[in-house]
Structures are given as C-alpha cells and as structure tokens.
Design a protein around this motif. Sequence first.
Motif, mmCIF file in Angstrom:
data_model
loop_
_atom_site.group_PDB
_atom_site.id
_atom_site.type_symbol
_atom_site.label_atom_id
_atom_site.label_comp_id
_atom_site.label_asym_id
_atom_site.label_seq_id
_atom_site.Cartn_x
_atom_site.Cartn_y
_atom_site.Cartn_z
ATOM 1 N N PHE A 86 -41.112 -6.491 -21.848
ATOM 2 C CA PHE A 86 -40.722 -6.734 -20.493
ATOM 3 C C PHE A 86 -39.303 -7.378 -20.253
ATOM 4 O O PHE A 86 -38.440 -6.961 -19.286
ATOM 5 N N ILE A 87 -39.059 -8.527 -21.010
ATOM 6 C CA ILE A 87 -37.890 -8.995 -21.238
ATOM 7 C C ILE A 87 -36.778 -8.103 -21.510
ATOM 8 O O ILE A 87 -35.578 -7.998 -20.761
ATOM 9 N N GLY A 88 -36.872 -7.139 -22.316
ATOM 10 C CA GLY A 88 -35.785 -6.252 -22.821
ATOM 11 C C GLY A 88 -35.489 -5.146 -21.564
ATOM 12 O O GLY A 88 -34.543 -4.827 -21.462
ATOM 13 N N CYS A 89 -36.735 -5.042 -21.151
ATOM 14 C CA CYS A 89 -36.404 -4.026 -19.788
ATOM 15 C C CYS A 89 -35.738 -4.533 -18.737
ATOM 16 O O CYS A 89 -35.034 -4.256 -18.178
ATOM 17 N N TYR A 90 -36.181 -5.974 -18.561
ATOM 18 C CA TYR A 90 -35.493 -6.850 -17.651
ATOM 19 C C TYR A 90 -34.009 -7.028 -17.725
ATOM 20 O O TYR A 90 -33.171 -6.750 -16.839
ATOM 21 N N GLU B 194 -32.782 -0.114 -26.060
ATOM 22 C CA GLU B 194 -34.085 0.188 -26.853
ATOM 23 C C GLU B 194 -35.278 0.140 -25.940
ATOM 24 O O GLU B 194 -36.093 0.909 -25.959
ATOM 25 N N SER B 195 -35.427 -1.010 -24.962
ATOM 26 C CA SER B 195 -36.631 -1.183 -24.253
ATOM 27 C C SER B 195 -36.411 -0.064 -23.384
ATOM 28 O O SER B 195 -37.499 0.628 -22.744
ATOM 29 N N ILE B 196 -35.251 0.291 -22.556
ATOM 30 C CA ILE B 196 -35.209 1.209 -21.502
ATOM 31 C C ILE B 196 -35.520 2.518 -21.856
ATOM 32 O O ILE B 196 -36.229 3.453 -21.349
ATOM 33 N N ALA C 265 -37.209 -3.896 -11.009
ATOM 34 C CA ALA C 265 -37.185 -4.541 -9.838
ATOM 35 C C ALA C 265 -38.304 -5.403 -9.695
ATOM 36 O O ALA C 265 -38.364 -6.493 -9.113
ATOM 37 N N PHE C 266 -39.514 -4.785 -9.982
ATOM 38 C CA PHE C 266 -40.745 -5.381 -10.019
ATOM 39 C C PHE C 266 -40.777 -6.593 -11.070
ATOM 40 O O PHE C 266 -41.386 -7.651 -10.697
ATOM 41 N N LEU C 267 -40.246 -6.418 -12.265
ATOM 42 C CA LEU C 267 -40.108 -7.541 -13.092
ATOM 43 C C LEU C 267 -39.373 -8.844 -12.511
ATOM 44 O O LEU C 267 -39.748 -10.182 -12.996
ATOM 45 N N GLN C 268 -38.515 -8.487 -11.625
ATOM 46 C CA GLN C 268 -37.711 -9.501 -11.072
ATOM 47 C C GLN C 268 -38.719 -10.473 -10.187
ATOM 48 O O GLN C 268 -38.330 -11.743 -10.124
#
Length: 134
Positions: free
Chosen positions: A87-91, A96-98, A115-118
């Motif tokens: 989640f942090i990597g995506c945020y 790699e996360s994306i 945006a949801f992770l925000q």
Amino acid sequence: MENRIQINGVWYVKEQPDTKPEPHSVDVIHTQSIIYEDQDYCFEATITIDPETGQPLYDDIGMFIEVTDKTQGNPWKELFWDHEGFFIGCYERKPESIESLKQSLNQAGVENFIAFLQHTMDAGWLYHTKNETD
C-alpha cells in the motif's frame, strides 16, 4: 396443591417464570471502514478498532483492503490485500508497486486506488504504518 395459589377465593395454577438461558460470551472484533466505489471497482479499507475508544488497533495485519473488480462482468472478482508495504509503495508511486497494481487494475483504477489510499493516510491508518516502517 402446592402449585396452586388462591387469590380472592379463586384458585389459580402458580406459574414459574421462564428461565431463559444466560447468553454465552463470544469474542467479537470491531472494525471501521473507508469505502470508495465507481462503475469499475469498489475499494474497502478496514481496520480493527477498540470498541471502547473507537481508536484503531494496530495488530499484525493492520489495515486490509477488499477490492471488488466489476470490469470482468458477473460474477465480480474479489481481491483481498493486506500487505501494507505494498500500500505504501502504491501511495508513494514506487514503480515496482505500481507495476504490480497494474496487474489487477486498469489505469483509471490505479489512479483511483492511489487517491483512495490518501483517505486512509488522512485517517491515520496508512500514516501509522508508514511511521513504523521508516
């Protein structure tokens, strides 16, 4: 005649109160959720909370996210993610996360998920984990 009672000269059958069994105790988990939904996806982040304070409990799992993918038609595909490092990597938009995220979501879904992770960050859920991993 011991189960009978006389009131004003009339005899009645003495009734015993219904004895209801005591409810047994069960351990329940209280949760709180943040949900986003559009025509393609539904993201639901859930975290365990303390029922007395309403504050998040950061256990081994922390936050988990259920993703409903509606892009493949019925039945919808359900995904369960609980890796907060992901989640942090995506945020933080780490490549790699994306790339991993793109295996499950279309491009609009990727942007909406970030945006949801925000919102989870604003709620202090992802922020708490981020501080632990820094």
